[in-house]
Motif scaffolding. Structure first.
Motif, PDB file in Angstrom:
ATOM      1  N   ALA A   1       0.832  -1.206   0.000  1.00 12.90           N
ATOM      2  CA  ALA A   1       0.000   0.000   0.000  1.00 12.90           C
ATOM      3  C   ALA A   1       0.868   1.258   0.000  1.00 12.90           C
ATOM      4  CB  ALA A   1      -0.929  -0.009   1.211  1.00 12.90           C
ATOM      5  N   VAL A   2       1.920   1.272   0.805  1.00 12.71           N
ATOM      6  CA  VAL A   2       2.814   2.427   0.844  1.00 12.71           C
ATOM      7  C   VAL A   2       3.534   2.601  -0.480  1.00 12.71           C
ATOM      8  CG1 VAL A   2       4.899   3.343   1.931  1.00 12.71           C
ATOM      9  CG2 VAL A   2       3.106   2.347   3.346  1.00 12.71           C
ATOM     10  N   ARG A   3       3.959   1.515  -1.083  1.00 17.37           N
ATOM     11  CA  ARG A   3       4.644   1.626  -2.376  1.00 17.37           C
ATOM     12  C   ARG A   3       3.730   2.218  -3.439  1.00 17.37           C
ATOM     13  NH1 ARG A   3       6.453  -3.698  -5.481  1.00 17.37           N
ATOM     14  NH2 ARG A   3       4.299  -3.526  -6.203  1.00 17.37           N
ATOM     15  N   ARG A   4       2.472   1.861  -3.420  1.00 16.39           N
ATOM     16  CA  ARG A   4       1.540   2.335  -4.445  1.00 16.39           C
ATOM     17  C   ARG A   4       1.313   3.839  -4.362  1.00 16.39           C
ATOM     18  NH1 ARG A   4      -3.107  -2.380  -5.368  1.00 16.39           N
ATOM     19  NH2 ARG A   4      -1.638  -3.911  -6.236  1.00 16.39           N
ATOM     20  N   VAL A   5       1.285   4.395  -3.158  1.00 14.76           N
ATOM     21  CA  VAL A   5       1.005   5.834  -3.045  1.00 14.76           C
ATOM     22  C   VAL A   5       2.278   6.682  -3.047  1.00 14.76           C
ATOM     23  CG1 VAL A   5      -1.164   5.419  -1.826  1.00 14.76           C
ATOM     24  CG2 VAL A   5       0.921   5.791  -0.512  1.00 14.76           C
ATOM     25  N   THR A   6       3.428   6.095  -2.732  1.00 13.27           N
ATOM     26  CA  THR A   6       4.663   6.877  -2.673  1.00 13.27           C
ATOM     27  C   THR A   6       5.567   6.682  -3.877  1.00 13.27           C
ATOM     28  OG1 THR A   6       5.813   5.133  -1.433  1.00 13.27           O
ATOM     29  CG2 THR A   6       4.673   6.843  -0.161  1.00 13.27           C
ATOM     30  N   GLN A   7       5.344   5.613  -4.678  1.00 11.29           N
ATOM     31  CA  GLN A   7       6.188   5.362  -5.838  1.00 11.29           C
ATOM     32  C   GLN A   7       5.392   5.204  -7.122  1.00 11.29           C
ATOM     33  OE1 GLN A   7       8.727   2.073  -3.935  1.00 11.29           O
ATOM     34  NE2 GLN A   7      10.228   3.154  -5.187  1.00 11.29           N
ATOM     35  N   ASP A   8       4.341   4.401  -7.093  1.00 13.77           N
ATOM     36  CA  ASP A   8       3.604   4.086  -8.321  1.00 13.77           C
ATOM     37  C   ASP A   8       2.623   5.175  -8.713  1.00 13.77           C
ATOM     38  OD1 ASP A   8       4.979   1.743  -8.304  1.00 13.77           O
ATOM     39  OD2 ASP A   8       3.341   0.514  -7.531  1.00 13.77           O
ATOM     40  N   ASN A   9       2.081   5.888  -7.746  1.00 13.11           N
ATOM     41  CA  ASN A   9       1.031   6.869  -8.039  1.00 13.11           C
ATOM     42  C   ASN A   9       1.602   8.104  -8.710  1.00 13.11           C
ATOM     43  OD1 ASN A   9      -0.894   9.242  -7.240  1.00 13.11           O
ATOM     44  ND2 ASN A   9      -2.085   7.384  -6.977  1.00 13.11           N
ATOM     45  N   ALA A  10       0.865   8.613  -9.732  1.00 12.62           N
ATOM     46  CA  ALA A  10       1.338   9.797 -10.454  1.00 12.62           C
ATOM     47  C   ALA A  10       1.321  11.043  -9.575  1.00 12.62           C
ATOM     48  CB  ALA A  10       0.473  10.022 -11.693  1.00 12.62           C
ATOM     49  N   GLY A  11       0.461  11.076  -8.542  1.00 12.32           N
ATOM     50  CA  GLY A  11       0.386  12.236  -7.660  1.00 12.32           C
ATOM     51  C   GLY A  11       1.189  12.084  -6.384  1.00 12.32           C
ATOM     52  N   LYS A  12       2.265  11.297  -6.438  1.00 14.56           N
ATOM     53  CA  LYS A  12       3.039  10.994  -5.237  1.00 14.56           C
ATOM     54  C   LYS A  12       3.743  12.218  -4.666  1.00 14.56           C
ATOM     55  CE  LYS A  12       6.861   9.491  -8.193  1.00 14.56           C
ATOM     56  NZ  LYS A  12       7.679   8.339  -8.614  1.00 14.56           N
ATOM     57  N   LYS A  13       3.951  13.252  -5.480  1.00 10.00           N
ATOM     58  CA  LYS A  13       4.653  14.443  -5.004  1.00 10.00           C
ATOM     59  C   LYS A  13       3.696  15.574  -4.630  1.00 10.00           C
ATOM     60  CE  LYS A  13       8.903  13.512  -7.576  1.00 10.00           C
ATOM     61  NZ  LYS A  13       9.897  14.040  -8.538  1.00 10.00           N
ATOM     62  N   THR A  14       2.395  15.267  -4.558  1.00 10.41           N
ATOM     63  CA  THR A  14       1.400  16.262  -4.171  1.00 10.41           C
ATOM     64  C   THR A  14       1.109  16.122  -2.681  1.00 10.41           C
ATOM     65  OG1 THR A  14       0.409  16.087  -6.367  1.00 10.41           O
ATOM     66  CG2 THR A  14      -0.876  17.180  -4.662  1.00 10.41           C
ATOM     67  N   ALA A  15       1.238  17.200  -1.957  1.00 11.07           N
ATOM     68  CA  ALA A  15       1.095  17.156  -0.500  1.00 11.07           C
ATOM     69  C   ALA A  15      -0.323  17.489  -0.070  1.00 11.07           C
ATOM     70  CB  ALA A  15       2.070  18.135   0.144  1.00 11.07           C
ATOM     71  N   GLY A  16      -0.742  16.900   1.048  1.00 14.23           N
ATOM     72  CA  GLY A  16      -2.009  17.244   1.673  1.00 14.23           C
ATOM     73  C   GLY A  16      -1.820  18.411   2.633  1.00 14.23           C
ATOM     74  N   ILE A  17      -2.695  18.513   3.633  1.00 11.73           N
ATOM     75  CA  ILE A  17      -2.613  19.653   4.548  1.00 11.73           C
ATOM     76  C   ILE A  17      -1.379  19.603   5.441  1.00 11.73           C
ATOM     77  CG2 ILE A  17      -5.119  19.936   4.598  1.00 11.73           C
ATOM     78  CD1 ILE A  17      -5.061  18.603   7.374  1.00 11.73           C
ATOM     79  N   ASP A  18      -0.748  18.411   5.552  1.00 13.17           N
ATOM     80  CA  ASP A  18       0.451  18.295   6.391  1.00 13.17           C
ATOM     81  C   ASP A  18       1.720  18.678   5.648  1.00 13.17           C
ATOM     82  OD1 ASP A  18       0.439  16.192   4.659  1.00 13.17           O
ATOM     83  OD2 ASP A  18       0.860  14.641   6.167  1.00 13.17           O
ATOM     84  N   GLY A  19       1.626  18.914   4.337  1.00 13.01           N
ATOM     85  CA  GLY A  19       2.787  19.314   3.554  1.00 13.01           C
ATOM     86  C   GLY A  19       3.773  18.202   3.264  1.00 13.01           C
ATOM     87  N   VAL A  20       3.419  16.944   3.561  1.00 11.54           N
ATOM     88  CA  VAL A  20       4.335  15.815   3.366  1.00 11.54           C
ATOM     89  C   VAL A  20       4.179  15.255   1.961  1.00 11.54           C
ATOM     90  CG1 VAL A  20       4.968  13.509   4.152  1.00 11.54           C
ATOM     91  CG2 VAL A  20       4.312  15.268   5.809  1.00 11.54           C
ATOM     92  N   ALA A  21       5.282  15.111   1.251  1.00 11.60           N
ATOM     93  CA  ALA A  21       5.288  14.530  -0.089  1.00 11.60           C
ATOM     94  C   ALA A  21       6.677  13.974  -0.363  1.00 11.60           C
ATOM     95  CB  ALA A  21       4.906  15.568  -1.142  1.00 11.60           C
ATOM     96  N   SER A  22       6.767  13.092  -1.361  1.00 14.15           N
ATOM     97  CA  SER A  22       8.055  12.518  -1.781  1.00 14.15           C
ATOM     98  C   SER A  22       8.820  11.938  -0.602  1.00 14.15           C
ATOM     99  CB  SER A  22       8.901  13.573  -2.487  1.00 14.15           C
ATOM    100  OG  SER A  22       8.252  14.033  -3.635  1.00 14.15           O
ATOM    101  N   LEU A  23       8.275  10.888  -0.008  1.00 14.70           N
ATOM    102  CA  LEU A  23       8.902  10.293   1.166  1.00 14.70           C
ATOM    103  C   LEU A  23      10.210   9.603   0.817  1.00 14.70           C
ATOM    104  CD1 LEU A  23       5.840   8.708   3.015  1.00 14.70           C
ATOM    105  CD2 LEU A  23       6.871  10.948   3.347  1.00 14.70           C
ATOM    106  N   SER A  24      11.154   9.679   1.708  1.00 21.90           N
ATOM    107  CA  SER A  24      12.416   8.956   1.559  1.00 21.90           C
ATOM    108  C   SER A  24      12.185   7.479   1.881  1.00 21.90           C
ATOM    109  CB  SER A  24      13.464   9.543   2.504  1.00 21.90           C
ATOM    110  OG  SER A  24      13.072   9.324   3.855  1.00 21.90           O
ATOM    111  N   PRO A  25      13.105   6.595   1.487  1.00 23.45           N
ATOM    112  CA  PRO A  25      12.932   5.170   1.814  1.00 23.45           C
ATOM    113  C   PRO A  25      12.753   4.909   3.309  1.00 23.45           C
ATOM    114  CG  PRO A  25      14.630   5.428   0.154  1.00 23.45           C
ATOM    115  CD  PRO A  25      14.242   6.815   0.593  1.00 23.45           C
ATOM    116  N   THR A  26      13.494   5.628   4.138  1.00 26.73           N
ATOM    117  CA  THR A  26      13.346   5.440   5.590  1.00 26.73           C
ATOM    118  C   THR A  26      11.971   5.887   6.072  1.00 26.73           C
ATOM    119  OG1 THR A  26      15.727   5.840   5.844  1.00 26.73           O
ATOM    120  CG2 THR A  26      14.359   5.976   7.826  1.00 26.73           C
TER     121      THR A  26
END
Length: 550
Positions: free
Chosen positions: A59-84
């Motif tokens: 599930a994490v891989r799908r939203v952080t790597q596979d999804n086209a909107g992976k670099k779009t942040a929500g209200i928390d401003g978090v996007a493009s997560l590092s592997p850790t």
């Protein structure tokens, strides 16, 4: 011990092949239990999947790597997560956590002056929704009706069009062309949760998402109805809300049910029958059936028409950007006295031409190569979508319109030069014809895309039935599949060259150079291989072709 806490486990070294197999085995068991109507087993297996470490990683891989909107942040401003950070997110996923409001943005609605609200969730909620979708989707794939094609794995708009075409093969029919009024925004949440009929913990979590609210420039707004457009599970919830429409219509008209055809793609649907009174009765039944779910038909986009005879000055109808219409012909052309043609709709054609005009106008001072790089993806993507219908003559007319615009673009840059000089500078002879081309690349024409008839998906087939021979073969025959991707699929027998797993209909595929071009590899078929996007990321980090991936 939790694998996340083991030092030898890093994100890029996780055993993705085993992870995906474990998740699919659970999904297949959920699907089979749902087919048998064993609700207790379904809920037990869903709880097991939601707690599984493999499912959380996927599930994490799908939203952080596979999804086209992976670099779009929500209200928390978090996007493009590092592997850790991805591993920390895997460890934090569980039901019962309060949902954060979505960040609302407004996007233009194609073919209309209206704007569509889009809700962007936080990365945590996106990952948790992806996990919930892994558990819910197999259950409902066993229940969904065969006439439902939108937002379902293994089904597409081309399958819906082919179902309409097969229904019109033997006789002209009356059609109820219907659309729902703001379907995603008006779904009755209580009715939807009751219809989901899931176990309490999952029901409470979905309720939190539905009622989390949105934040935009005007501040916080509650969401007492509907489901967020842009949410990972929103399309699935929409299909659940509209499930049963086909069944109820055929039950209400039992004497003529065999001739009734219902084709639905999300909130757009058509009902076809030879009797006008039956279609009118269906419209009344649909309006009544939608009321408990808080939905209603949109009057401006709901009309009664006929595929051959003109009603209100027009015959045929538009559906998903296509025009479906029957034309009278002589007995030498067809024994029925008509032929059924599906073509791109006039609205879709004008919208596409306007997009190309805008691109050309916005690149008046740009180099020719830059303009070609902007035009090619748009031309090739549009051509791929409409390559399964009668588009050959249309492609030639559209290419002529594009040529006229490009000729004006070239002449404007050199008003004092002759026509021959301009043509020689910007058009090059390739394979016996002149093509708009620079030294490095050339324009892809619409008519260069091969016309391929689409084969409709069989009955109630679903990827969760485990028939990978059928699904891997079908993926290469899909009209949206580029030619070189189709060749590689056939050569690799539907499997990824790195992980060895079969590609699924929703998999994101990328062509990789076996020997990277940066290391001297050639851009030719012998040096290509087809990979999952995440497998491509891993390989690029290993072979050093992309230093940013290290």
């Amino acid at each position: 011990m939790n694998p996340v806490l083991q030092p030898r486990y890093e994100w890029k070294t996780l055993p993705w092949k085993q992870i995906q197999r474990r998740v699919f085995k659970l999904q297949k068991r959920i699907y089979r239990a749902s087919c048998c109507g064993n609700v207790k087993a379904v809920h037990k297996l869903q709880r097991l999947l939601l707690k599984a470490w493999s499912a959380r990683c996927l599930a994490v891989r799908r939203v952080t790597q596979d999804n086209a909107g992976k670099k779009t942040a929500g209200i928390d401003g978090v996007a493009s997560l590092s592997p850790t950070a991805r591993l920390r997110l895997v460890a934090s996923l569980k039901l019962g956590i309060k949902a954060a409001p979505a960040r609302r943005v407004w996007i233009p609605k194609p073919g209309s002056a209206e704007q569509r609200p889009l809700g962007i969730l936080t990365m945590h909620d996106r990952a948790l929704q992806a996990l919930v979708k892994l558990a819910l989707e197999p259950e409902w794939e066993a229940k969904f009706e065969p006439g439902s094609y939108g937002f379902r794995p293994g089904r597409s708009a081309h399958d819906a069009l082919q179902a309409i075409y097969l229904s019109l093969t033997h006789a002209p029919k009356y059609v109820l062309d219907a659309d729902l009024w703001q379907c995603f925004n008006r779904i009755n949440q209580t009715a939807l949760l009751h219809k989901l009929h899931t176990f309490p913990a999952l029901r409470r979590q979905i309720k939190r998402w539905l009622q989390a609210g949105v934040i935009d420039q005007e501040g916080f707004s509650s969401t007492d109805a509907g489901t967020q457009q842009g949410g990972v599970i929103s399309p699935l919830l929409c299909n659940v809300a509209l499930h049963g429409l086909e069944t109820v219509l055929k039950q209400q008209i039992p004497t003529k049910a065999a001739k009734l055809t219902v084709v639905r793609f999300a909130d757009d649907f058509v009902v076809l029958h030879q009797d006008r009174q039956v279609i009118q009765q269906c419209q009344q039944q649909i309006a009544q059936w939608l009321q408990p779910m808080g939905l209603e038909l949109k009057p401006s986009k709901t009309r009664l028409c006929h595929t051959l005879t003109q009603l209100d000055g027009r015959s045929g109808f538009d559906f998903l950007g296509f025009e479906v219409r029957q034309y009278p012909v002589g007995q030498t052309h067809s024994k029925q006295g008509f032929k059924t043609l599906i073509k791109p709709s006039q609205t879709a054609i004008q919208r596409h031409l306007q997009q190309l005009r805008d691109l050309v106008n916005h690149h008046k001072a740009a180099p020719q190569a830059a303009l070609i790089r902007q035009l090619n993806p748009v031309i090739w993507g549009w051509s791929a979508y409409y390559a399964a219908v009668c588009s050959k003559e249309l492609y030639q007319r559209v290419d002529w319109s594009v040529w006229q615009k490009l000729w004006s673009w070239a002449r404007r840059r050199h008003p004092n030069k002759s026509r021959g000089w301009v043509a020689h500078k910007y058009w090059r002879r390739t394979q016996g014809r002149r093509v708009f081309a620079s030294v490095s690349n050339q324009l892809r024409l619409h008519r260069d895309y091969p016309i391929r008839r689409h084969i409709k998906v069989k009955g109630v087939k679903t990827p969760f039935d485990g028939d990978w021979l059928y699904w891997s073969t079908r993926l290469g025959e899909h009209p949206d599949t580029p030619r070189r991707v189709a060749r590689l699929l056939k050569q690799q027998r539907g499997k990824c060259a790195v992980c060895g797993l079969y590609f699924q209909m929703e998999s994101l595929l990328e062509i990789d150079h076996i020997i990277p071009k940066a290391l001297g590899g050639k851009d030719e078929f012998q040096n290509w291989q087809l990979l999952h996007r995440h497998c491509h990321d891993v390989k690029s980090a290993v072979d050093g072709s992309h230093p940013s991936h290290r």
